[in-house]
Write an enzyme that holds these catalytic residues in place. Structure first.
Site, mmCIF file in Angstrom:
data_model
loop_
_atom_site.group_PDB
_atom_site.id
_atom_site.type_symbol
_atom_site.label_atom_id
_atom_site.label_comp_id
_atom_site.label_asym_id
_atom_site.label_seq_id
_atom_site.Cartn_x
_atom_site.Cartn_y
_atom_site.Cartn_z
ATOM 1 N N THR A 221 77.101 -29.199 -84.219
ATOM 2 C CA THR A 221 78.496 -28.977 -84.611
ATOM 3 C C THR A 221 79.285 -28.660 -83.343
ATOM 4 O OG1 THR A 221 77.779 -28.060 -86.721
ATOM 5 C CG2 THR A 221 80.055 -27.649 -86.073
ATOM 6 N N LYS B 63 81.728 -19.927 -83.588
ATOM 7 C CA LYS B 63 81.965 -21.164 -82.820
ATOM 8 C C LYS B 63 82.711 -22.171 -83.700
ATOM 9 C CE LYS B 63 78.303 -23.892 -82.625
ATOM 10 N NZ LYS B 63 78.431 -25.023 -83.538
ATOM 11 N N LYS C 228 83.409 -31.561 -90.813
ATOM 12 C CA LYS C 228 82.610 -30.327 -90.756
ATOM 13 C C LYS C 228 83.532 -29.096 -90.627
ATOM 14 C CE LYS C 228 78.958 -27.622 -89.983
ATOM 15 N NZ LYS C 228 77.899 -27.324 -90.919
#
Ligand code: NAP
Length: 287
Positions: A96, A239, A171
């Site tokens: 990711t 993150k 995502k």
């Protein structure tokens, strides 16, 4: 096929195992070499000392590392995979990361005649172990068509969302949807406990109604018990929310709940919980 997997962490280790079980000839690379050696001892295949050495001769190279800088290191870095990959071969990234680096790698790959797909996953450690991940992809139609049969080894749903970067953007939507739900679940459970209710009974009843969610089905009981060892780390969620907040600023979109939950996760990190799973959000509320 000759397949190389870079990064044997919580997610990458089991994904690589599924590729071996599907009959592919698997070479692995892990920064901490002992983990690669343990993987080979358990699952066969071979370990290589660098991403470049691992990628040499591969039809497909996959990665699942940490963040943008880590992905750049294993692809474009001094011993990175891209320089060693043969023209016409395929790179699938399950990390990711930002949409920007996904586009950068797609361009760098195209310049070398490589097919590149950004393909972040959802489904957590259990999804990786059971081969039941959801995969959201960005890239060309050719890259997607080549990658889909490979990824079937560990997927229950694979979507082609658009050009390079679209998988990462999808995502970000996924993570924003999860963040608010988890905070709501944490508040509901903390409130119920303070009110003297039996949380197991509460969850059993309300999970059959409109409050039901994947987080409730899979995490409510363990949150109530103070267990937070389920794979997807708070550090990774910060993150991911940071990626979404950066992208939102570029798009001129506000994400007030996402921004707030990001700060709450900062509290959990300050409590020493960076490697606990994301349901540990409830710790801020005294559980
Ligand atoms: P993890 O267990 O911490 O594993 C990370 C892997 O990346 C390790 O193999 C690590 O090597 C390697 N790595 C990190 N930085 C590197 C670098 N600079 N150079 C080479 N290798 C490097 O993490 P994870 O939970 O598997 O997550 C991996 C990615 O998937 C992250 O982007 C995360 O956001 C995403 N993700 C995770 C989940 C989940 O439930 N865990 C779910 C969906 C998406 P070492 O062994 O040497 O540290």
């Amino acid at each position: 096929m000759r397949i190389t997997f870079l990064g044997l962490g919580i997610m990458g280790g089991p994904m690589a195992r599924h590729l071996g079980a599907a009959g592919h000839d698997v070479t692995v690379y892990n920064r901490t070499a002992a983990k690669a050696e343990a993987w080979v001892a358990a699952h066969g295949g071979r370990a290589a000392p660098s991403p470049a050495a691992a990628a040499d001769g591969a039809d497909v190279v996959l990665a699942c590392v940490g963040a943008d800088a880590d992905l750049r290191a294993v692809t474009l870095g001094p011993d990175g995979a891209f320089a060693a990959m043969a023209p016409g071969s395929l790179f699938i990234d399950h990390t990711t990361v930002s949409a920007a680096i996904a586009r950068e790698l797609a361009e760098a790959g195209a310049a070398r005649d490589l097919h590149v797909l950004d393909a972040p996953v959802s489904g957590g450690q259990a999804g990786a172990e059971n081969g039941q991940l959801t995969i959201m992809c960005g890239g060309t139609a050719e890259a997607f068509a080549a990658a889909e049969p490979v990824m079937q080894a560990y997927a229950k749903r694979i979507g082609h969302m658009g050009p390079a970067g679209s998988g990462q953007l999808t995502k970000m939507v996924n993570q924003l949807c999860i963040a608010g739900v988890l905070q709501g679940l944490a508040e509901g459970l903390a409130f119920g406990a303070r009110a003297g209710l039996d949380l197991a009974q509460v969850v059993d009843v309300i999970s059959k109604g409109a409050a039901q969610s994947w987080q409730m089905d899979n995490r409510a009981a363990t949150m109530a018990d103070g267990k937070f060892d389920f794979g997807f780390a708070v550090d990774w969620m910060r993150k991911d929310l940071g990626l979404a907040l950066d992208e939102a600023r570029r798009l001129g979109v506000t994400l007030p709940v996402g921004a707030l939950v990001d700060q709450f996760y900062g509290d959990v990190q300050a409590m020493g919980g960076g490697r606990q799973d994301t349901s540990s959000l409830i710790r801020r509320l005294g559980r």
